[in-house]
Structure formats: C-alpha cells, structure tokens
Design a protein around this motif. Structure first.
Motif, short mmCIF file in Angstrom:
data_model
loop_
_atom_site.label_atom_id
_atom_site.label_comp_id
_atom_site.label_asym_id
_atom_site.label_seq_id
_atom_site.Cartn_x
_atom_site.Cartn_y
_atom_site.Cartn_z
N TYR A 106 0.84 -1.20 0.00
CA TYR A 106 0.00 0.00 0.00
C TYR A 106 0.87 1.26 0.00
CZ TYR A 106 -3.32 3.53 1.55
OH TYR A 106 -4.08 4.67 1.65
N GLN A 110 1.07 -0.34 -4.76
CA GLN A 110 0.99 -1.56 -5.55
C GLN A 110 -0.12 -2.46 -4.99
OE1 GLN A 110 5.00 -3.08 -5.44
NE2 GLN A 110 5.49 -2.06 -7.37
N ASP A 123 -4.76 -2.80 -5.02
CA ASP A 123 -6.04 -2.33 -5.53
C ASP A 123 -7.16 -2.84 -4.62
OD1 ASP A 123 -6.22 -5.00 -6.18
OD2 ASP A 123 -6.55 -4.68 -8.32
N LYS A 124 -8.39 -2.52 -4.98
CA LYS A 124 -9.53 -2.88 -4.13
C LYS A 124 -9.64 -4.39 -3.92
CE LYS A 124 -12.45 1.04 -5.28
NZ LYS A 124 -13.68 1.48 -5.92
N ARG A 167 -4.89 -12.45 -7.27
CA ARG A 167 -4.79 -11.00 -7.49
C ARG A 167 -3.37 -10.50 -7.24
NH1 ARG A 167 -7.23 -7.80 -10.87
NH2 ARG A 167 -6.94 -5.64 -10.27
N LEU A 204 -0.98 -8.66 -9.93
CA LEU A 204 -0.39 -7.33 -9.69
C LEU A 204 1.13 -7.36 -9.76
CD1 LEU A 204 -2.68 -5.98 -6.82
CD2 LEU A 204 -2.67 -5.28 -9.22
N LYS A 264 2.36 -4.80 -12.48
CA LYS A 264 2.95 -3.59 -11.89
C LYS A 264 4.35 -3.87 -11.37
CE LYS A 264 -1.42 -1.58 -10.52
NZ LYS A 264 -2.17 -0.97 -9.45
#
Length: 159
Positions: free
Chosen positions: A80, A84, A86-87, A150, A154, A158
C-alpha cells in the motif's frame, strides 16, 4: 533475483501453502478423521473422540493462522505504501485476515471449550458453532485463492 522479487515469491508461496493447508484439512483430514470406522477394523472412536482429534489439529493450525495474519498485514501494508495494491487485493487480504482470526481466535477456542466440558456438553449450540466454523473455513479458502491470484496478477502487471 532482487530482494523485492524474493519477498514477493515467498509471500505467494506462503499464501499458496495456507490455501493448501485449508484444503487438505477440510477435505482430506476431516473426511478421514470423522469417518475412522471406514479405516479401522473396529469402530474404536466415537464422534466425540474424533472431534477431539480434529480439535487438536485445528488448535495447531491456529498458530499458522496467526502467523499468516501478521504476514498478510505486513506485506499488504508495505504494498500500500508504494501504491501496488487495488480494491480486490485489499478486500481479499482483509477477508483472509478476518477469517483466519475468526477461525483461530473464536471458533477453535470455543470448540475446544465445549470439548473440555465433556461429551454431554455437545448440543445444538455446539452444532451451530461447528457449522459456522465450517462456513468460515470455506470462505477462508476462497479469500486466500482470490488474494493469491490477485497478488500474482499485480506482481506481473505492476513491476
């Protein structure tokens, strides 16, 4: 391999190991322990005794659950801070931590408390508690799988 990549891989491995442990405990271990009469020549264990064995297994799993709660919190907060996350990652991490803590800090101790009172303490309220712990365990598996998927996505997207 750089330090960040090693940490990312170790994190994914720990999440995968946790999901695997939940799957193995729920599908294989519980199925064998609660149906010991199929594997023994004589039905030696009562349902209560089988439950005591399973309770001890889950008590030991609780140590791993506490450890993973800390690992998830530390890793996700670090992600965070560098944006890097997301929801989906946030929600699945919170869901994983919540269900891990619910199982290890609420359900397992309460089930062990019922068992300590003896077989006569096993009543409808125990059955409801046990059913709720089973649902929590299933939700935990889903949350860990979502978090793993997820977070892996990521990490690729990213860099």
């Amino acid at each position: 391999m750089n330090k960040k990549a090693v940490i990312d891989v170790v994190y994914l491995l720990l999440i995968a190991m946790s999901a695997g442990a939940v799957l193995v405990l729920g599908v294989f271990v519980a199925a064998v322990v609660f149906h010991s009469e199929f594997y023994l020549t004589l039905p030696i264990l009562s349902r209560y005794e089988e439950g005591k064995i399973m309770g001890e297994i889950f008590r030991r799993f609780s140590y791993w659950a506490y450890f993973m709660t800390v690992v998830i919190a530390v890793y996700e907060v670090s992600r965070y801070k560098v944006m890097q996350i997301d929801k989906i990652a946030i929600l699945s991490a919170l869901g994983s931590m919540g269900t891990l803590l619910l199982f290890s800090a609420v359900y397992t101790p309460k089930i062990l408390e019922y068992q300590a009172r003896g077989e006569e303490a096993i009543d409808a309220s125990f059955e409801a508690l046990h059913k709720a712990s089973e649902i929590d365990f299933k939700i935990l598996l889903v949350m860990l799988l979502i978090l793993f998927t997820r977070r892996a996505y990521l990490m690729v997207v990213k860099k």
